[in-house]
Each structure stands twice: as C-alpha cells, then as structure tokens.
Design a protein around this motif. Structure first.
Motif, mmCIF file in Angstrom:
data_model
loop_
_atom_site.group_PDB
_atom_site.id
_atom_site.type_symbol
_atom_site.label_atom_id
_atom_site.label_comp_id
_atom_site.label_asym_id
_atom_site.label_seq_id
_atom_site.Cartn_x
_atom_site.Cartn_y
_atom_site.Cartn_z
ATOM 1 N N ARG A 198 1.031 -1.238 -0.089
ATOM 2 C CA ARG A 198 0.181 0.006 0.214
ATOM 3 C C ARG A 198 0.940 1.155 0.002
ATOM 4 N NH1 ARG A 198 -2.260 -0.733 4.535
ATOM 5 N NH2 ARG A 198 -1.609 1.335 5.590
ATOM 6 N N VAL A 199 0.690 2.044 -0.802
ATOM 7 C CA VAL A 199 1.621 3.512 -1.064
ATOM 8 C C VAL A 199 0.437 4.329 -0.773
ATOM 9 C CG1 VAL A 199 2.661 4.829 -2.347
ATOM 10 C CG2 VAL A 199 3.170 2.400 -2.749
ATOM 11 N N ASP A 200 0.573 5.110 0.447
ATOM 12 C CA ASP A 200 -0.241 6.016 1.079
ATOM 13 C C ASP A 200 0.388 7.297 1.645
ATOM 14 O OD1 ASP A 200 0.808 5.183 3.529
ATOM 15 O OD2 ASP A 200 -1.153 4.166 4.074
ATOM 16 N N ALA A 201 -0.257 8.241 2.069
ATOM 17 C CA ALA A 201 0.383 9.543 2.635
ATOM 18 C C ALA A 201 1.390 9.185 3.793
ATOM 19 C CB ALA A 201 -0.690 10.304 3.197
ATOM 20 N N ALA A 202 0.972 8.258 4.714
ATOM 21 C CA ALA A 202 2.068 7.965 5.735
ATOM 22 C C ALA A 202 3.341 7.197 5.230
ATOM 23 C CB ALA A 202 1.310 6.878 6.625
#
Ligand code: GLV
Ligand code: GLV
Length: 328
Positions: free
Chosen positions: A56-60
């Motif tokens: 998962r590539v997310d803001a965090a």
C-alpha cells in the motif's frame, strides 16, 4: 551515483539483474512480506520502488520516504496506490497495462468455462473416489455457446473477453461500463451497451472486469445477486471488494444463482470461510495474469518505467501526472 531502488517483492532474478545495471538495488529475493513500517524503513533512502498489488502506497508511507520519486506497480490495477496523495507529494505512479490483456482475457474465459461446466467440483468428486457410476444429471451445468455474456467493465480486458465470447463461442454479448465504447469498438466486440440492471437480469454469465475504486465497491451485493437468473454464473477476475463476498456465499448456498468463479477476494489472501464450504464456486488465487511470458512482460515493463523515468525520458505507462521537481 546511481538512483536507489527497492524491489519490494521477489521477481524474476534476471530482471533484478537488469535493474542493477542502472540502479543501486535493494531486492527481496526471499519474498518477505514486510509490514508498512518495515517497508517505510527500507524506503527512507530510496529514489524509486517496484511494487506489486500487495504494497500500500499512502500518505504515511510517502512522508517516511522523502527521496521517493516513482512507484512502479507490477500490475494493471493500482488500487494499492493512493493516487491523490502521490500526486500531491510529487510522486510518479506507473502500472502495467496492455502486456497482460490477452492472457487475462484467456483466464476470464477459463474461469467462466470451469464454473459453468463444474470442472473443479467434478474433479474433486473423482479424486475423492466417489465416481462409482455414470448418471444422467451428473455435474450437468450450463452452456457457454449461444448464451448471453454480460460484461461489467469494458476496458481492454473486457473487450478481449467479449471478442472471445462473440467470435469464438457465438455468445450474445452485452456490457455495462461508465461510458459507451466507440461504435467501431462495439462492432469489433459485437457487444451491445445496456444498463446494469438489464445486464444482471438477462445475462446467463456475468463477468466482472471493472477497476476497484470507492465507486465500484460492492458493484455486486445482495440486491444485484437477487436480480440475476437462478441459472446464472458470476465471474470475478477484477478485484476483491467488487463483490460482497459474504452476500455471494449466501446466494450460492441458497442456489439463488447457479455458480461463481472467483480469482480475487475481499481481504485476500484470506478467503471468506463460507466460500470455502459451498460446492458451486471455483476458487483461484489471483492468477489471471499468471503465464510465464506475461509475468515477465509485466516485470520488464515495471523495470522499463523506472529506467525511462530516471533517464529523464518520462514514464512509459503513467497513472498520474505529478508536478515535476516537487521531490529532489
Ligand atoms: C492484477 O490483478 C493486476 O492488476 O495486474
Ligand atoms: C483495465 O485497465 C483493463 O485493461 O481492462
């Protein structure tokens, strides 16, 4: 010095070697499944990453990876990317369209045929030593040829399935999509555009090939299953979450539809326990694009995206258009 790249899952070793000609590569040859924290720690000093649908590539993650400029997904679907967060952060995303279209369409057809003709159920019966006599209705299924195929999601893969059905099996093809195909493409596929409800009511076989998004979440739930014919089959080669798996398990158990074929699952690699106990479902572990040539083509395209990007030629198959230079 060379850009630093993380290859987040094991891929073909010779393609990792190809990346090493261009980059300083950290690979994952033992195919360890890292937590988000472990992935973030490895990305702290990386300029690019080769991902699969399982990262998962997310803001965090992006906040923990200040040098990261590109995520090259080895998949056509990229719902593992928070594309808005990537674009806002100046991070390029790429996917692997086209190279898997025909292979995936082949598999959609394989799963349709296995489901309609009860292939795996009958094989389990035989292997279990239960075949002691022939009988007139043993594993009698439904026909493919001459039936009505309803395709939800008419991208490249959906069109490939439509052509197989119309030209190879004499099926009547109806489809539903966010937008209608151009008339020439409709003619190629011999496909007729219909509303979703009409498709569900009239199709003998419903094939799901729609990308996952908030809007396509539970495209098929209890209400949609209730519209389908009791003799119909449902095939999902799209993504987990397109179908409400719990509602599907109920519909299969109660034989409100005849059968389903599923290559993707909500929460995979976990599978809803009720799907594992109903007999009228064919289950495969997300292998629709899994042929050796196609998986190699996908890995090579992901690698080519990284190489082209850092050569300054721009990504080959971008999924977003971040403002360049936000990340140094
Ligand atoms: C596989 O599911 C892909 O998106 O390529
Ligand atoms: C989706 O992008 C497809 O190729 O069907």
């Amino acid at each position: 010095s060379k850009p630093r790249i993380l290859v987040a899952r094991a891929i073909f070793p010779d393609i990792v070697d190809r990346l090493r000609e261009h980059f300083d590569v950290e690979a994952n040859p033992d195919d360890v499944i890292w937590t988000q924290q472990e992935l973030a720690a490895r990305l702290a000093d990386k300029d690019g990453v080769l991902t699969t649908g399982s990262q998962r590539v997310d803001a965090a993650l992006l906040a923990a990876a200040p040098r990261l400029k590109i995520c090259a997904n080895m998949a056509v679907g990229y719902n593992n990317f928070d594309v808005d967060a990537m674009t806002a952060a100046g991070v390029q995303g790429t996917n692997t369209p086209d190279v898997l279209t025909e292979t995936t369409a082949d598999f959609g057809f394989a799963l349709l045929m296995a489901t309609a003709r009860r292939l795996t159920e009958s094989e389990h019966f035989l292997r279990a030593g239960q075949w002691t006599k022939w009988s007139y209705d043993m594993f009698a299924g439904s026909d493919i040829h001459g039936s009505t195929l309803g395709i939800i999601g008419m991208g490249r893969i959906g069109q490939g399935i439509a052509k197989r059905g119309a030209h190879g099996f004499g099926m009547r093809v109806i489809y539903h999509n966010r937008s209608r195909l151009a008339p020439a493409l409709e003619a190629d596929c011999k496909a007729t555009y219909v509303g979703k409800e009409e498709l569900l009511r009239t199709a003998d076989h419903v094939m799901l090939v729609v990308p996952y998004s908030a809007a396509s979440h539970h495209t098929i739930g209890a209400a949609e299953l209730a519209l389908m014919k009791p003799t119909a089959t449902l095939i999902n080669i799209a993504r987990g979450g397109i179908v409400d798996d719990a509602a599907l398990a109920v519909a299969l158990r109660e034989q409100r539809i005849a059968a389903a074929g599923l290559d993707v699952f909500e929460g995979e690699p976990s599978v809803h326990p009720d799907l594992l106990t109903v007999p009228n479902v064919v289950l495969t572990p997300h292998i629709a694009s899994a042929t050796v040539p196609t998986r190699r083509a996908m890995a090579n395209l992901a690698a080519d995206n990284l190489i082209a990007f850092f050569d300054g030629r721009g990504p080959l198959t971008p999924v977003n258009q971040p403002v360049p230079g936000l990340r140094a």
